[in-house]
Design an enzyme around this catalytic site. Sequence first.
Site, PDB file in Angstrom:
ATOM      1  N   SER A 148       4.639   5.652 -17.542  1.00 47.53           N
ATOM      2  CA  SER A 148       5.918   4.946 -17.721  1.00 47.53           C
ATOM      3  C   SER A 148       6.418   5.208 -19.134  1.00 47.53           C
ATOM      4  O   SER A 148       5.637   5.568 -20.024  1.00 47.53           O
ATOM      5  CB  SER A 148       5.687   3.446 -17.540  1.00 47.53           C
ATOM      6  N   TYR A 161       1.138  -4.807 -18.965  1.00 40.60           N
ATOM      7  CA  TYR A 161       1.625  -3.630 -18.223  1.00 40.60           C
ATOM      8  C   TYR A 161       1.629  -2.410 -19.142  1.00 40.60           C
ATOM      9  O   TYR A 161       1.108  -1.344 -18.791  1.00 40.60           O
ATOM     10  CB  TYR A 161       3.034  -3.908 -17.683  1.00 40.60           C
TER      11      TYR A 161
HETATM   12  P1  NDP Z   1       7.176  -0.017  -5.815  1.00 38.28           P
HETATM   13  O1  NDP Z   1       6.810  -1.462  -5.896  1.00 38.28           O
HETATM   14  O2  NDP Z   1       8.369   0.377  -5.038  1.00 38.28           O
HETATM   15  O3  NDP Z   1       5.936   0.817  -5.263  1.00 38.28           O
HETATM   16  C1  NDP Z   1       4.615   0.515  -5.651  1.00 38.28           C
HETATM   17  C2  NDP Z   1       3.670   1.165  -4.674  1.00 38.28           C
HETATM   18  O4  NDP Z   1       2.322   0.874  -5.086  1.00 38.28           O
HETATM   19  C3  NDP Z   1       3.821   0.633  -3.251  1.00 38.28           C
HETATM   20  O5  NDP Z   1       3.811   1.711  -2.359  1.00 38.28           O
HETATM   21  C4  NDP Z   1       2.583  -0.228  -3.049  1.00 38.28           C
HETATM   22  O6  NDP Z   1       2.166  -0.144  -1.701  1.00 38.28           O
HETATM   23  C5  NDP Z   1       1.585   0.478  -3.956  1.00 38.28           C
HETATM   24  N1  NDP Z   1       0.462  -0.373  -4.311  1.00 38.28           N
HETATM   25  C6  NDP Z   1       0.466  -1.535  -5.009  1.00 38.28           C
HETATM   26  N2  NDP Z   1      -0.783  -2.025  -5.081  1.00 38.28           N
HETATM   27  C7  NDP Z   1      -1.584  -1.156  -4.399  1.00 38.28           C
HETATM   28  C8  NDP Z   1      -2.959  -1.100  -4.116  1.00 38.28           C
HETATM   29  N3  NDP Z   1      -3.821  -2.068  -4.522  1.00 38.28           N
HETATM   30  N4  NDP Z   1      -3.447  -0.053  -3.409  1.00 38.28           N
HETATM   31  C9  NDP Z   1      -2.620   0.922  -2.978  1.00 38.28           C
HETATM   32  N5  NDP Z   1      -1.296   0.931  -3.222  1.00 38.28           N
HETATM   33  C10 NDP Z   1      -0.793  -0.097  -3.925  1.00 38.28           C
HETATM   34  O7  NDP Z   1       7.288   0.462  -7.331  1.00 38.28           O
HETATM   35  P2  NDP Z   1       7.518   1.902  -8.006  1.00 38.28           P
HETATM   36  O8  NDP Z   1       7.779   2.917  -7.013  1.00 38.28           O
HETATM   37  O9  NDP Z   1       8.476   1.684  -9.103  1.00 38.28           O
HETATM   38  O10 NDP Z   1       6.085   2.133  -8.678  1.00 38.28           O
HETATM   39  C11 NDP Z   1       5.398   3.376  -8.612  1.00 38.28           C
HETATM   40  C12 NDP Z   1       4.812   3.685  -9.979  1.00 38.28           C
HETATM   41  O11 NDP Z   1       5.876   3.946 -10.897  1.00 38.28           O
HETATM   42  C13 NDP Z   1       3.998   2.540 -10.590  1.00 38.28           C
HETATM   43  O12 NDP Z   1       2.820   3.058 -11.172  1.00 38.28           O
HETATM   44  C14 NDP Z   1       4.931   1.995 -11.663  1.00 38.28           C
HETATM   45  O13 NDP Z   1       4.233   1.371 -12.706  1.00 38.28           O
HETATM   46  C15 NDP Z   1       5.618   3.267 -12.102  1.00 38.28           C
HETATM   47  N6  NDP Z   1       6.865   3.085 -12.839  1.00 38.28           N
HETATM   48  C16 NDP Z   1       7.961   2.526 -12.241  1.00 38.28           C
HETATM   49  C17 NDP Z   1       9.128   2.331 -12.967  1.00 38.28           C
HETATM   50  C18 NDP Z   1      10.334   1.698 -12.370  1.00 38.28           C
HETATM   51  O14 NDP Z   1      11.289   1.373 -13.114  1.00 38.28           O
HETATM   52  N7  NDP Z   1      10.396   1.507 -11.065  1.00 38.28           N
HETATM   53  C19 NDP Z   1       9.226   2.741 -14.380  1.00 38.28           C
HETATM   54  C20 NDP Z   1       8.011   3.308 -14.897  1.00 38.28           C
HETATM   55  C21 NDP Z   1       6.898   3.474 -14.153  1.00 38.28           C
HETATM   56  P3  NDP Z   1       1.494  -1.337  -0.828  1.00 38.28           P
HETATM   57  O15 NDP Z   1       2.028  -2.635  -1.357  1.00 38.28           O
HETATM   58  O16 NDP Z   1       1.926  -1.009   0.565  1.00 38.28           O
HETATM   59  O17 NDP Z   1       0.015  -1.169  -1.032  1.00 38.28           O
END
Ligand code: NDP
Length: 250
Positions: A148, A161
Site C-alpha cells: 500500500s 495497518y
Molecule cells: P476488499 O475488501 O475488496 O478485498 C479484500 C479481499 O481479501 C477479499 O477478497 C477478502 O475475501 C480477502 N480476505 C480477507 N480476509 C481473508 C482471509 N482471512 N483469508 C483469505 N482472504 C481474505 O479490499 P481490497 O481489494 O482493497 O484489498 C486488497 C488488498 O489491497 C489488501 O491487501 C489491501 O490492504 C490492499 N490495498 C487496498 C487499497 C484500497 O484503497 N482499496 C489501498 C492500498 C492497499 P473473503 O472475505 O471472501 O475472504
Amino acid sequence: MSHPTPSTLSSDRKIVLVTGASSGIGEATARHLAAGHHVVLGARRLDRLGRLVNELTEAGHHAECAPLDVTDLESVKAFVDGALARHGRVDVLVNNAGIMPLALMEELRVDEWNQMIDVNLRGVLHGIAAVLPTMRDRRSGHIINVASTAAHRVDPTGVVYCATKFAVRAVSDGLRQETTDLRVTVVSPGLTHTELTLSGGNAQMQGAVRDALEAVGIDASAIAEAIGYAIAQPANVNVNEVVVQGTAQV
Ligand code: NDP
C-alpha cells in the site's frame, strides 16, 4: 469450475494464484489475468468466487477457485498444493488478501490489531511459505505482494495497518535479495475503489476514508494492470515495486 490439465494449457499461460480474489483488487486482478493465464482464486466467500469463475470460464478464460483462509497455514498449503497437484507448477502467487479496520490506537481495538497482523502480514508469510519450496526446486517463480502507499507513510487511525504494510515491504525486499532465481514484486496501491473500508474499525474514521476515496480513488483495474505488467516482464527482469495512486491523491 474448470480444471484443465497441464496439456491443455499453452506454455506462456502461467498458473497464477490470487488470494483475496472475491472482491476489489483481487477480483480485478483475476479478471485482468484470466485473459492470458490460468487463474486459481482463493478467499473465504466461495459463493462469490464461484460466480466469478463461472463468468470467466463462460467467457472462454481459464479459472478455478478453492477455499482459502490466509490466517491458517494449513489452508494456504492446501490451496497451493491443490493447484500444484492439478497443474504441476505454480508460476505466480499474488498475496493480495487484506483488511483495514481504522481507529485511533487509544481505542485499544486489540482484536482488530491482531486480525490485521494475521491477514495482512502472517497471511503473506503463509503464502510465501507455501510456494517457496516448489519455486526453489524449479528455480522459477514470482511472488507478488500487495502492500500500500500506507507502506510508505504512517497516518493516524491506520497505525497498525501501516505497520503491517511496512512489514510486507520489508519481507518482500528481503526475500527478493535472498532468492536470486525468483522474482519478488511489491505492488503498492493508493486509495482504490473496493470493499476495504466497509467492515470493522471506527465507523466515523472508515467513513472519512470513503469520502477521500470519492475524491481521489482509482479503479481496481489500475492495480490489476500493474500486477499484469510485473508478470509480463522477462524472467530475468524483476519489477521490485510499483506504486499506483490517483493523480489527485497527495
Ligand atoms: P476488499 O475488501 O475488496 O478485498 C479484500 C479481499 O481479501 C477479499 O477478497 C477478502 O475475501 C480477502 N480476505 C480477507 N480476509 C481473508 C482471509 N482471512 N483469508 C483469505 N482472504 C481474505 O479490499 P481490497 O481489494 O482493497 O484489498 C486488497 C488488498 O489491497 C489488501 O491487501 C489491501 O490492504 C490492499 N490495498 C487496498 C487499497 C484500497 O484503497 N482499496 C489501498 C492500498 C492497499 P473473503 O472475505 O471472501 O475472504
